[in-house]
Design an enzyme around this catalytic site. Structure first.
Site, PDB file in Angstrom:
ATOM      1  N   ALA A 149     109.998 -18.759 -38.019  1.00 41.57           N
ATOM      2  CA  ALA A 149     109.232 -17.670 -37.182  1.00 41.57           C
ATOM      3  C   ALA A 149     110.373 -17.179 -36.222  1.00 41.57           C
ATOM      4  O   ALA A 149     110.249 -15.812 -36.244  1.00 41.57           O
ATOM      5  CB  ALA A 149     108.257 -18.526 -36.129  1.00 41.57           C
ATOM      6  N   ARG A 184     104.530 -10.347 -42.896  1.00 40.86           N
ATOM      7  CA  ARG A 184     103.624 -11.866 -42.636  1.00 40.86           C
ATOM      8  C   ARG A 184     102.831 -11.765 -41.502  1.00 40.86           C
ATOM      9  O   ARG A 184     103.484 -11.795 -40.393  1.00 40.86           O
ATOM     10  CB  ARG A 184     104.826 -13.076 -42.667  1.00 40.86           C
ATOM     11  CG  ARG A 184     105.796 -12.839 -43.912  1.00 40.86           C
ATOM     12  CD  ARG A 184     106.577 -14.161 -44.197  1.00 40.86           C
ATOM     13  NE  ARG A 184     105.498 -15.184 -44.541  1.00 40.86           N
ATOM     14  CZ  ARG A 184     106.210 -16.413 -44.616  1.00 40.86           C
ATOM     15  NH1 ARG A 184     107.372 -16.896 -44.237  1.00 40.86           N
ATOM     16  NH2 ARG A 184     105.126 -17.321 -44.915  1.00 40.86           N
ATOM     17  N   GLN A 204     111.060 -26.314 -48.515  1.00 42.26           N
ATOM     18  CA  GLN A 204     111.984 -25.946 -47.422  1.00 42.26           C
ATOM     19  C   GLN A 204     112.688 -27.133 -46.855  1.00 42.26           C
ATOM     20  O   GLN A 204     113.745 -27.193 -46.396  1.00 42.26           O
ATOM     21  CB  GLN A 204     111.262 -25.391 -46.248  1.00 42.26           C
ATOM     22  CG  GLN A 204     110.917 -24.088 -46.667  1.00 42.26           C
ATOM     23  CD  GLN A 204     109.490 -23.788 -46.937  1.00 42.26           C
ATOM     24  OE1 GLN A 204     108.924 -24.677 -47.470  1.00 42.26           O
ATOM     25  NE2 GLN A 204     108.847 -22.737 -46.873  1.00 42.26           N
ATOM     26  N   ASP A 211     104.773 -21.500 -35.928  1.00 41.98           N
ATOM     27  CA  ASP A 211     104.534 -20.110 -36.432  1.00 41.98           C
ATOM     28  C   ASP A 211     103.620 -19.170 -35.346  1.00 41.98           C
ATOM     29  O   ASP A 211     103.961 -18.252 -34.905  1.00 41.98           O
ATOM     30  CB  ASP A 211     103.791 -19.725 -37.775  1.00 41.98           C
ATOM     31  CG  ASP A 211     104.904 -20.154 -38.517  1.00 41.98           C
ATOM     32  OD1 ASP A 211     104.912 -21.637 -38.914  1.00 41.98           O
ATOM     33  OD2 ASP A 211     105.917 -19.702 -39.151  1.00 41.98           O
ATOM     34  N   ASN A 267     101.419 -24.042 -38.352  1.00 39.44           N
ATOM     35  CA  ASN A 267     102.363 -24.050 -38.770  1.00 39.44           C
ATOM     36  C   ASN A 267     102.329 -24.456 -40.444  1.00 39.44           C
ATOM     37  O   ASN A 267     101.378 -24.526 -40.740  1.00 39.44           O
ATOM     38  CB  ASN A 267     102.979 -25.497 -38.006  1.00 39.44           C
ATOM     39  CG  ASN A 267     104.727 -25.650 -38.341  1.00 39.44           C
ATOM     40  OD1 ASN A 267     105.505 -24.839 -38.219  1.00 39.44           O
ATOM     41  ND2 ASN A 267     105.082 -26.955 -38.748  1.00 39.44           N
ATOM     42  N   LYS A 268     103.611 -24.602 -41.005  1.00 43.09           N
ATOM     43  CA  LYS A 268     103.567 -24.729 -42.353  1.00 43.09           C
ATOM     44  C   LYS A 268     102.534 -25.765 -42.881  1.00 43.09           C
ATOM     45  O   LYS A 268     102.199 -26.771 -42.307  1.00 43.09           O
ATOM     46  CB  LYS A 268     105.256 -25.375 -42.635  1.00 43.09           C
ATOM     47  CG  LYS A 268     105.203 -25.330 -44.275  1.00 43.09           C
ATOM     48  CD  LYS A 268     105.050 -24.293 -44.966  1.00 43.09           C
ATOM     49  CE  LYS A 268     105.972 -23.131 -44.302  1.00 43.09           C
ATOM     50  NZ  LYS A 268     105.237 -21.912 -44.957  1.00 43.09           N
TER      51      LYS A 268
END
Lengths: 358, 358
Positions: free
Chosen positions: A49, A90, A197, A238, A248-249
């Site tokens: 982010a 995004r 990631q 995020d 978030n992810k």
């Protein structure tokens, strides 16, 4: 600072480290056209982010300095167009919106009356966003320090380090600060499917920093919480809603529930640029659905049978009740977050709150 | 029955479908030496608790019929050696132990006084184990039918279908039976890292059966439970302790906690061959640690940085309190499982229990 920078501004050229190729290859891509920056953000050449916020600001700088506009209002119009394109790259991380708004706030200065002045202001604000981001990360690390015991084992999801920011990192910045302050910290690294990631980027960064770490599959976090002592989980974000609900992810929500079930504190590292007070709660945060190929393929290797249906939400929302504390550069927010985040966003630190992490 | 069988006995040759290559290639491997069967079990050519139980029994059959022993006691000694090697192939699933014990119980018959009689009895018991497994799976499917609403969306972890059994499947058998009985059932398929049995094998089996399904990453289950209605989760198991604690593929425990947090029923499909009444609870179930390469590599593609440390427990233990019901071929066990499983293992069905799935 680490050897590699996710993002650099080099006299009118934006240089991004291509994170899709890490850790096997370290390759830089140079950008002159903001449209290509938008595509790079979408394709996750750069991700995280805070990093994509800075990249979007530099995207506007590219739009400004490579413009052929002959008058101010044409240039402003072009920047509006660029902002729309960059912002759409995004949808979930609010930092794109935040960074673009910051540049436009700066450009609203009535004293900017020439094209060079406007160009200069755009670059200068992008640089400021980038520089501040490093300070913000370090401050988050310092604010979190009281929560890190002298010897700590923690679980971390996704990547939130130098690569996800301009430098230093948010949740990984907390780990790094603790390490630099002599804490014996060990990290269980969620590999973070589908884009891995954790296995690719976080493991790489922790190796460079000399911080002990072990990669695990995302489904194994509960096993480790049950069979050994885990001091806390820490993640980035995020977008945080006004009530503390945190996007978030994907996989963050599962980790938070599992931590909650084991009484393991769950910390969110959140630059205030990621806190979106216009969202009352997490239900209205847009969740990006990414291409199914991210799940179906790894490298050139096809996993699933041809034609199978895949759902690939890139993010999830963790309701505030699973979060022990939200750590910002301006202070630490404890539940009830509606109140503590509001105080932080007003600029006043909620340091004197009575509630404490569990 | 499906087109592919995981395991077949062909006149003294054991044929296994190489599940490591699915779904891209369907290749069979033929075995004459039991030692190679042990390696195939270890390397996961064949996997799934019921399937490896049957494979071990056939391994003993290979040891018996390809023996050069000239007298009964030599042959019995060789079979003991073979049993030790086959049993050591994988430590967590109790079915290896169970199947081998069943063959030896049969061989203890004092009427077996010649080498051909002993060989014949070994083959016959292995065949019986294989045939019964299909019946067991179908019965589990029927016993679970009352828990499946007319329209259902369920989450499934790992692979528990025809491939994991001799045929039909346990947890996937429940889904299959429901489908065959007209339930409109849709499956969210946990991809199941690290070996991706869900994305590779379960998706492949559900495609062949015409059952609607969508592959998701393991970390996404909470997101889907939060954002759409999930009727239940269903998994298989590798070993169930006397109190209901259940060892199953890594990631099962996280799924169970997440289901519990959402009030989603969590069912375990367990042939009684997988219930180990000698384990008081799950803490003493041995958890296999598998090679780190399973996490580091996908196909030829390296994910993690070279030299990174990986922890790769193949299984986890889900404490009984997260399990709604354990569905066996002899009936359905509800909490408290210490009581209901004991009743089932005595042979008496606990049908008249008052407790019900949540």
């Amino acid at each position: 600072m680490t050897a590699y920078r996710s993002i650099e501004w080099r006299q009118g050229v934006l240089r991004l480290l291509d994170q899709r190729l890490l850790p096997q290859q370290t390759e830089y891509l140079d950008f002159i056209h903001y449209q290509e920056v938008a595509i790079a953000i979408q394709d996750m050449v750069i991700r995280g982010a805070p990093a994509i916020g800075a990249a979007a600001a530099y995207g506007l700088a590219l739009a400004a300095i490579h413009s052929d506009a002959k008058d101010l209002s044409t240039l402003r119009g072009e920047l509006e167009t660029a902002a729309g394109i960059l912002q759409a790259a995004r949808p979930t991380a609010v930092n794109l919106v935040w960074a673009i708004k910051r540049v436009f706030d700066r450009l609203s200065d009535p004293k900017l009356v020439t094209i060079p002045m406007l160009q200069e202001a755009t670059i200068s604000e992008a640089n400021k966003i980038a520089e501040e981001d490093i300070w913000v990360c370090k401050q988050i690390g310092l604010n979190a320090l009281p929560f890190v015991p002298p010897v700590a084992t923690v679980i971390h999801h996704c990547n939130t380090g130098s690569l996800a920011t301009v430098d230093y990192g948010t949740a990984l910045g907390i780990i790094r600060t603790a390490h630099e302050h002599g804490r014996k910290i060990e990290v269980l690294v969620d590999e973070t499917r589908p884009r891995l990631q954790g296995a690719r980027l976080t493991a790489w960064e922790l190796s460079q920093l000399g911080i002990p770490h072990t990669v695990i599959v995302d489904g194994a976090s509960g096993h480790f919480m049950r069979t050994r002592h885990i001091d806390f989980c820490v993640v980035g974000c995020d977008r945080v809603a006004a009530n503390g609900d945190t996007a978030n992810k994907i996989g963050t929500y599962n980790l938070a529930i599992v931590a909650h079930a084991h009484g393991v504190p769950f910390y969110v590292a959140a630059p205030t640029s990621t806190i979106d007070m216009t969202q009352e709660n997490g239900d209205t945060i847009p969740i990006e659905e990414r291409p199914s190929a991210e799940v179906e393929m790894i490298g050139d290797h096809q996993i699933t049978p041809t034609g199978v249906r895949v759902a690939n939400p890139a993010f999830d929302v963790t309701p505030a009740k699973f979060i022990t504390a939200i750590i910002t550069e301006k202070g630490v927010a404890f539940p009830p977050f509606s109140q503590s985040l509001a105080e932080i966003m007003k600029g006043s630190s909620p340091k004197n709150q009575s509630s404490h992490p569990g």
